[in-house]
Design a protein around this motif. Structure first.
Motif, PDB file in Angstrom:
ATOM      1  N   PHE A 110      -6.519 -79.337 133.868  1.00 28.54           N
ATOM      2  CA  PHE A 110      -6.252 -80.753 133.641  1.00 28.54           C
ATOM      3  C   PHE A 110      -5.733 -80.943 132.222  1.00 28.54           C
ATOM      4  CE2 PHE A 110      -7.634 -84.888 132.010  1.00 28.54           C
ATOM      5  CZ  PHE A 110      -6.887 -85.709 132.839  1.00 28.54           C
ATOM      6  N   VAL A 111      -4.596 -81.577 132.114  1.00 28.63           N
ATOM      7  CA  VAL A 111      -4.013 -81.876 130.814  1.00 28.63           C
ATOM      8  C   VAL A 111      -3.928 -83.397 130.707  1.00 28.63           C
ATOM      9  CG1 VAL A 111      -1.997 -81.616 129.334  1.00 28.63           C
ATOM     10  CG2 VAL A 111      -2.664 -79.766 130.871  1.00 28.63           C
ATOM     11  N   PRO A 112      -4.668 -83.989 129.765  1.00 28.47           N
ATOM     12  CA  PRO A 112      -4.634 -85.450 129.654  1.00 28.47           C
ATOM     13  C   PRO A 112      -3.298 -85.929 129.089  1.00 28.47           C
ATOM     14  CG  PRO A 112      -5.980 -84.502 127.916  1.00 28.47           C
ATOM     15  CD  PRO A 112      -5.575 -83.377 128.819  1.00 28.47           C
ATOM     16  N   ASP A 113      -2.967 -87.150 129.430  1.00 27.84           N
ATOM     17  CA  ASP A 113      -1.730 -87.753 128.950  1.00 27.84           C
ATOM     18  C   ASP A 113      -1.882 -88.050 127.458  1.00 27.84           C
ATOM     19  OD1 ASP A 113       0.534 -89.209 128.464  1.00 27.84           O
ATOM     20  OD2 ASP A 113       0.314 -90.538 130.188  1.00 27.84           O
ATOM     21  N   PRO A 114      -1.036 -87.460 126.595  1.00 24.48           N
ATOM     22  CA  PRO A 114      -1.195 -87.665 125.150  1.00 24.48           C
ATOM     23  C   PRO A 114      -0.977 -89.119 124.718  1.00 24.48           C
ATOM     24  CG  PRO A 114       0.831 -86.479 125.620  1.00 24.48           C
ATOM     25  CD  PRO A 114       0.084 -86.594 126.911  1.00 24.48           C
ATOM     26  N   ARG A 115      -0.301 -89.909 125.534  1.00 23.68           N
ATOM     27  CA  ARG A 115      -0.091 -91.316 125.179  1.00 23.68           C
ATOM     28  C   ARG A 115      -1.383 -92.121 125.275  1.00 23.68           C
ATOM     29  NH1 ARG A 115       4.574 -92.111 129.450  1.00 23.68           N
ATOM     30  NH2 ARG A 115       2.980 -90.965 130.555  1.00 23.68           N
ATOM     31  N   MET A 116      -2.338 -91.575 126.009  1.00 23.50           N
ATOM     32  CA  MET A 116      -3.611 -92.290 126.180  1.00 23.50           C
ATOM     33  C   MET A 116      -4.682 -91.813 125.198  1.00 23.50           C
ATOM     34  SD  MET A 116      -2.757 -94.336 128.509  1.00 23.50           S
ATOM     35  CE  MET A 116      -4.181 -95.035 129.257  1.00 23.50           C
ATOM     36  N   ALA A 117      -4.328 -90.957 124.252  1.00 25.65           N
ATOM     37  CA  ALA A 117      -5.303 -90.397 123.311  1.00 25.65           C
ATOM     38  C   ALA A 117      -5.994 -91.484 122.484  1.00 25.65           C
ATOM     39  CB  ALA A 117      -4.632 -89.374 122.400  1.00 25.65           C
ATOM     40  N   ALA A 118      -5.267 -92.503 122.054  1.00 29.72           N
ATOM     41  CA  ALA A 118      -5.869 -93.566 121.245  1.00 29.72           C
ATOM     42  C   ALA A 118      -6.913 -94.332 122.035  1.00 29.72           C
ATOM     43  CB  ALA A 118      -4.786 -94.505 120.737  1.00 29.72           C
TER      44      ALA A 118
END
Length: 175
Positions: free
Chosen positions: A156-164
């Motif tokens: 699973f790789v999380p969406d980096p745009r949702m890191a904040a």
């Protein structure tokens, strides 16, 4: 293999047929070397079509071993090509325009068959090579071939745009 074209350049209407094998064991492309199977055939017909002009027509059949683009397994890839090139003798070259295609397989009156075959294989190689249409590739974590079975890695790789937003929920931070 070098073929002397002097007799074809000088004899109006002369036709010369040649059948030969590709003599190299490996085909090089973009820093990679691919093994060439034995039995690679090259058929050439050299025809004088005018004063100092030769028409080279031919076909080739080769089988290369290329790694699959997804799982890196070796795949036997057949490459076939039919080609036609117009060649001008060195004495006539001064009179022609510079619009002619660059021909690195002609040097003086000699035809370098290996260079010609290299060009044609390069032009007719498939862009993408797959061992099968539904190839699953390799695991980005452990490198296991996923066609042979699952490895159990967490991919699973999380969406980096949702890191904040993730930081807000994990750290109870205020915006």
């Amino acid at each position: 293999m070098l073929i002397n074209l002097t007799d074809v350049f000088t004899s109006e209407g002369k036709v010369k047929k040649i059948s030969t094998a590709f003599e190299k064991e490996f085909f090089s492309c973009m820093g990679n070397e691919y093994p060439v199977e034995d039995g690679t055939e090259v058929m050439l017909t050299l025809t004088n079509i005018g004063a100092g002009e030769v028409l080279i027509e031919g076909n080739l059949k080769a089988v290369l071993e290329i790694p699959c683009d997804r799982c890196l397994q070796s795949v036997r890839v057949p490459v076939t090509a039919e080609f036609t090139h117009r060649v001008i003798s060195p004495d006539q070259e001064k009179d022609t325009s510079s619009e002619e295609e660059e021909q690195n397989f002609i040097s003086g009156y000699e035809l370098d068959v290996d260079a010609l075959v290299n060009n044609e294989i390069l032009m007719n190689m498939p862009v993408k090579v797959l061992c099968r249409e539904d190839c699953r590739g390799i695991c980005p974590v452990c490198g296991r071939n996923l066609n042979e079975g699952e490895c159990g890695c967490d991919r699973f790789v999380p969406d980096p745009r949702m890191a904040a937003i993730k930081d807000i929920f994990n750290g109870n931070k205020e915006v």
